[in-house]
Design a protein around this motif. Structure first.
Motif, PDB file in Angstrom:
ATOM      1  N   GLY A   1       0.813  -1.214   0.000  1.00 38.05           N
ATOM      2  CA  GLY A   1       0.000   0.000   0.000  1.00 38.05           C
ATOM      3  C   GLY A   1       0.840   1.254   0.000  1.00 38.05           C
ATOM      4  N   CYS A   2       1.891   1.241   0.791  1.00 37.27           N
ATOM      5  CA  CYS A   2       2.793   2.391   0.861  1.00 37.27           C
ATOM      6  C   CYS A   2       3.493   2.601  -0.484  1.00 37.27           C
ATOM      7  CB  CYS A   2       3.804   2.159   1.976  1.00 37.27           C
ATOM      8  SG  CYS A   2       4.924   3.526   2.245  1.00 37.27           S
ATOM      9  N   GLN A   3       4.017   1.541  -1.051  1.00 37.41           N
ATOM     10  CA  GLN A   3       4.731   1.657  -2.324  1.00 37.41           C
ATOM     11  C   GLN A   3       3.810   2.050  -3.472  1.00 37.41           C
ATOM     12  OE1 GLN A   3       8.022   1.654  -2.926  1.00 37.41           O
ATOM     13  NE2 GLN A   3       8.141   1.614  -0.712  1.00 37.41           N
ATOM     14  N   TRP A   4       2.554   1.634  -3.388  1.00 32.90           N
ATOM     15  CA  TRP A   4       1.581   1.953  -4.443  1.00 32.90           C
ATOM     16  C   TRP A   4       1.468   3.469  -4.633  1.00 32.90           C
ATOM     17  CZ3 TRP A   4      -1.611  -2.036  -6.606  1.00 32.90           C
ATOM     18  CH2 TRP A   4      -2.549  -1.587  -7.536  1.00 32.90           C
ATOM     19  N   VAL A   5       1.365   4.193  -3.537  1.00 33.33           N
ATOM     20  CA  VAL A   5       1.218   5.645  -3.632  1.00 33.33           C
ATOM     21  C   VAL A   5       2.564   6.362  -3.677  1.00 33.33           C
ATOM     22  CG1 VAL A   5      -1.114   5.783  -2.710  1.00 33.33           C
ATOM     23  CG2 VAL A   5       0.792   5.812  -1.146  1.00 33.33           C
ATOM     24  N   LEU A   6       3.602   5.794  -3.050  1.00 37.64           N
ATOM     25  CA  LEU A   6       4.920   6.414  -3.122  1.00 37.64           C
ATOM     26  C   LEU A   6       5.456   6.436  -4.550  1.00 37.64           C
ATOM     27  CD1 LEU A   6       6.908   5.258   0.048  1.00 37.64           C
ATOM     28  CD2 LEU A   6       6.333   7.591  -0.614  1.00 37.64           C
ATOM     29  N   THR A   7       5.099   5.445  -5.337  1.00 35.52           N
ATOM     30  CA  THR A   7       5.528   5.409  -6.734  1.00 35.52           C
ATOM     31  C   THR A   7       5.036   6.648  -7.478  1.00 35.52           C
ATOM     32  OG1 THR A   7       5.508   2.995  -6.708  1.00 35.52           O
ATOM     33  CG2 THR A   7       5.460   4.050  -8.862  1.00 35.52           C
ATOM     34  N   ASP A   8       3.764   6.985  -7.302  1.00 33.37           N
ATOM     35  CA  ASP A   8       3.219   8.194  -7.932  1.00 33.37           C
ATOM     36  C   ASP A   8       3.824   9.455  -7.325  1.00 33.37           C
ATOM     37  OD1 ASP A   8       1.688   6.619  -9.550  1.00 33.37           O
ATOM     38  OD2 ASP A   8      -0.242   7.232  -8.712  1.00 33.37           O
ATOM     39  N   TYR A   9       4.070   9.421  -6.026  1.00 36.56           N
ATOM     40  CA  TYR A   9       4.646  10.580  -5.344  1.00 36.56           C
ATOM     41  C   TYR A   9       6.036  10.887  -5.898  1.00 36.56           C
ATOM     42  CZ  TYR A   9       6.509  13.453  -1.554  1.00 36.56           C
ATOM     43  OH  TYR A   9       7.086  14.456  -0.825  1.00 36.56           O
ATOM     44  N   TYR A  10       6.885   9.857  -6.003  1.00 40.89           N
ATOM     45  CA  TYR A  10       8.243  10.060  -6.512  1.00 40.89           C
ATOM     46  C   TYR A  10       8.267  10.353  -8.011  1.00 40.89           C
ATOM     47  CZ  TYR A  10      10.026   8.458  -2.016  1.00 40.89           C
ATOM     48  OH  TYR A  10      10.315   8.337  -0.689  1.00 40.89           O
ATOM     49  N   ALA A  11       7.257   9.897  -8.736  1.00 35.75           N
ATOM     50  CA  ALA A  11       7.183  10.166 -10.171  1.00 35.75           C
ATOM     51  C   ALA A  11       6.683  11.583 -10.458  1.00 35.75           C
ATOM     52  CB  ALA A  11       6.283   9.137 -10.844  1.00 35.75           C
ATOM     53  N   GLY A  12       6.257  12.297  -9.427  1.00 35.44           N
ATOM     54  CA  GLY A  12       5.795  13.670  -9.607  1.00 35.44           C
ATOM     55  C   GLY A  12       4.399  13.784 -10.189  1.00 35.44           C
ATOM     56  N   LYS A  13       3.589  12.761  -9.997  1.00 39.07           N
ATOM     57  CA  LYS A  13       2.231  12.770 -10.546  1.00 39.07           C
ATOM     58  C   LYS A  13       1.215  13.468  -9.638  1.00 39.07           C
ATOM     59  CE  LYS A  13       2.735   8.483 -13.139  1.00 39.07           C
ATOM     60  NZ  LYS A  13       2.223   7.111 -13.300  1.00 39.07           N
ATOM     61  N   MET A  14       1.610  13.804  -8.440  1.00 39.65           N
ATOM     62  CA  MET A  14       0.676  14.386  -7.472  1.00 39.65           C
ATOM     63  C   MET A  14       0.742  15.909  -7.522  1.00 39.65           C
ATOM     64  SD  MET A  14       1.062  11.831  -4.261  1.00 39.65           S
ATOM     65  CE  MET A  14       0.639  10.104  -4.404  1.00 39.65           C
ATOM     66  N   TYR A  15       0.101  16.453  -8.539  1.00 37.35           N
ATOM     67  CA  TYR A  15       0.059  17.900  -8.703  1.00 37.35           C
ATOM     68  C   TYR A  15      -1.288  18.304  -9.278  1.00 37.35           C
ATOM     69  CZ  TYR A  15       0.702  17.128 -13.688  1.00 37.35           C
ATOM     70  OH  TYR A  15       0.531  16.719 -14.974  1.00 37.35           O
ATOM     71  N   ASN A  16      -1.555  19.598  -9.228  1.00 31.63           N
ATOM     72  CA  ASN A  16      -2.728  20.175  -9.867  1.00 31.63           C
ATOM     73  C   ASN A  16      -2.240  21.333 -10.722  1.00 31.63           C
ATOM     74  OD1 ASN A  16      -5.369  20.641 -10.558  1.00 31.63           O
ATOM     75  ND2 ASN A  16      -6.107  20.801  -8.458  1.00 31.63           N
ATOM     76  N   VAL A  17      -3.039  21.780 -11.641  1.00 32.47           N
ATOM     77  CA  VAL A  17      -2.670  22.897 -12.509  1.00 32.47           C
ATOM     78  C   VAL A  17      -3.419  24.136 -12.048  1.00 32.47           C
ATOM     79  CG1 VAL A  17      -2.652  23.758 -14.876  1.00 32.47           C
ATOM     80  CG2 VAL A  17      -2.215  21.336 -14.428  1.00 32.47           C
ATOM     81  N   ASP A  18      -2.666  25.187 -11.757  1.00 34.33           N
ATOM     82  CA  ASP A  18      -3.252  26.466 -11.355  1.00 34.33           C
ATOM     83  C   ASP A  18      -3.919  27.093 -12.573  1.00 34.33           C
ATOM     84  OD1 ASP A  18      -3.955  28.831 -10.195  1.00 34.33           O
ATOM     85  OD2 ASP A  18      -1.907  29.537  -9.881  1.00 34.33           O
ATOM     86  N   PRO A  19      -5.233  27.380 -12.511  1.00 33.69           N
ATOM     87  CA  PRO A  19      -5.931  27.907 -13.690  1.00 33.69           C
ATOM     88  C   PRO A  19      -5.470  29.314 -14.094  1.00 33.69           C
ATOM     89  CG  PRO A  19      -7.415  27.826 -11.800  1.00 33.69           C
ATOM     90  CD  PRO A  19      -6.127  27.184 -11.382  1.00 33.69           C
ATOM     91  N   LEU A  20      -4.940  30.088 -13.165  1.00 38.28           N
ATOM     92  CA  LEU A  20      -4.498  31.445 -13.487  1.00 38.28           C
ATOM     93  C   LEU A  20      -3.153  31.473 -14.206  1.00 38.28           C
ATOM     94  CD1 LEU A  20      -5.554  33.266 -10.197  1.00 38.28           C
ATOM     95  CD2 LEU A  20      -6.737  33.259 -12.395  1.00 38.28           C
TER      96      LEU A  20
ATOM     97  N   GLY B   1      -0.208   3.253   3.771  1.00 40.05           N
ATOM     98  CA  GLY B   1       0.255   1.870   3.912  1.00 40.05           C
ATOM     99  C   GLY B   1      -0.195   1.244   5.213  1.00 40.05           C
ATOM    100  N   ILE B   2      -0.166   2.019   6.290  1.00 41.41           N
ATOM    101  CA  ILE B   2      -0.638   1.522   7.590  1.00 41.41           C
ATOM    102  C   ILE B   2      -2.144   1.266   7.534  1.00 41.41           C
ATOM    103  CG2 ILE B   2      -0.943   2.146  10.027  1.00 41.41           C
ATOM    104  CD1 ILE B   2       1.771   3.661   9.768  1.00 41.41           C
ATOM    105  N   SER B   3      -2.877   2.135   6.854  1.00 37.78           N
ATOM    106  CA  SER B   3      -4.323   1.924   6.687  1.00 37.78           C
ATOM    107  C   SER B   3      -4.594   0.649   5.915  1.00 37.78           C
ATOM    108  CB  SER B   3      -4.949   3.110   5.951  1.00 37.78           C
ATOM    109  OG  SER B   3      -4.739   4.305   6.649  1.00 37.78           O
ATOM    110  N   ASN B   4      -3.809   0.410   4.872  1.00 40.16           N
ATOM    111  CA  ASN B   4      -3.953  -0.818   4.091  1.00 40.16           C
ATOM    112  C   ASN B   4      -3.623  -2.027   4.954  1.00 40.16           C
ATOM    113  OD1 ASN B   4      -4.610  -1.944   1.489  1.00 40.16           O
ATOM    114  ND2 ASN B   4      -2.456  -2.509   1.314  1.00 40.16           N
ATOM    115  N   MET B   5      -2.646  -1.874   5.830  1.00 38.99           N
ATOM    116  CA  MET B   5      -2.267  -2.940   6.748  1.00 38.99           C
ATOM    117  C   MET B   5      -3.435  -3.290   7.676  1.00 38.99           C
ATOM    118  SD  MET B   5       0.866  -2.779   9.500  1.00 38.99           S
ATOM    119  CE  MET B   5       2.150  -2.672   8.275  1.00 38.99           C
ATOM    120  N   ILE B   6      -4.076  -2.285   8.231  1.00 38.32           N
ATOM    121  CA  ILE B   6      -5.199  -2.509   9.152  1.00 38.32           C
ATOM    122  C   ILE B   6      -6.363  -3.190   8.427  1.00 38.32           C
ATOM    123  CG2 ILE B   6      -6.945  -1.332  10.556  1.00 38.32           C
ATOM    124  CD1 ILE B   6      -4.732   0.806  11.132  1.00 38.32           C
ATOM    125  N   LEU B   7      -6.669  -2.721   7.224  1.00 42.59           N
ATOM    126  CA  LEU B   7      -7.759  -3.339   6.458  1.00 42.59           C
ATOM    127  C   LEU B   7      -7.420  -4.772   6.062  1.00 42.59           C
ATOM    128  CD1 LEU B   7      -8.907  -0.350   4.253  1.00 42.59           C
ATOM    129  CD2 LEU B   7     -10.154  -1.432   6.125  1.00 42.59           C
TER     130      LEU B   7
END
Length: 154
Positions: free
Chosen positions: A85-104, A122-128
């Motif tokens: 679970g941790c690696q699933w989201v860290l992959t996107d985090y390190y790839a720089g995919k977690m952004y938004n585009v400022d409309p201005l 990842g801890i949440s995934n562990m508990i589930l």
């Protein structure tokens, strides 16, 4: 299916953060528009089922017919699912995919998601996965020849 897993994972959205929850729903970034909860939820269930099946039908040793034998496999399941679970989201985090585009300015603005949010997911995934392993164990244990009483051995 995405609604089902998303609603379950969002029990913990205060723990891993609303920004990450919105990203996982596919709402926060133009880079990621699909529901990521489906994939991670199916993998979590698959790993939990596999670990329970290995305990009850592959290992199936009478010496493990105790709460602690079952608990070892529960912990292994939790660790595997926590890392996944941790690696699933860290992959996107390190790839720089977690952004938004400022409309201005039409510039990329990073979301307020940090490594700690990914670790908390990842801890949440562990508990589930612990909950899933328990439920799966209660369903499939009856056909085991040697450890069908675990974890409720007296």
């Amino acid at each position: 299916m995405g609604q089902f897993f998303g609603s379950i994972y969002c029990w913990f959205e205060d723990f891993f953060g609303l920004e990450l929850a919105n990203y996982m729903w596919g709402l926060a970034s133009p880079e990621q528009t699909t529901n990521l909860f489906i994939g991670i939820g199916l993998w979590m269930l698959g790993i939990s089922f596999t670990m329970a099946a290995i305990f009850y039908y592959v290992v199936n040793h009478p010496q493990l017919n105790h709460w602690w034998g079952w608990f070892i496999f529960l912990l292994l399941n939790a660790v595997f699912n926590g890392i996944m679970g941790c690696q699933w989201v860290l992959t996107d985090y390190y790839a720089g995919k977690m952004y938004n585009v400022d409309p201005l300015t039409n510039q990329q603005v990073p979301l307020n998601i940090y490594e700690s949010n990914c670790i908390c997911f990842g801890i949440s995934n562990m508990i589930l996965s612990v909950l899933a392993f328990f439920i799966i164990s209660c369903i499939i244990k009856w056909w085991s020849t040697n450890v069908s009483a675990a974890p409720f051995v007296k």
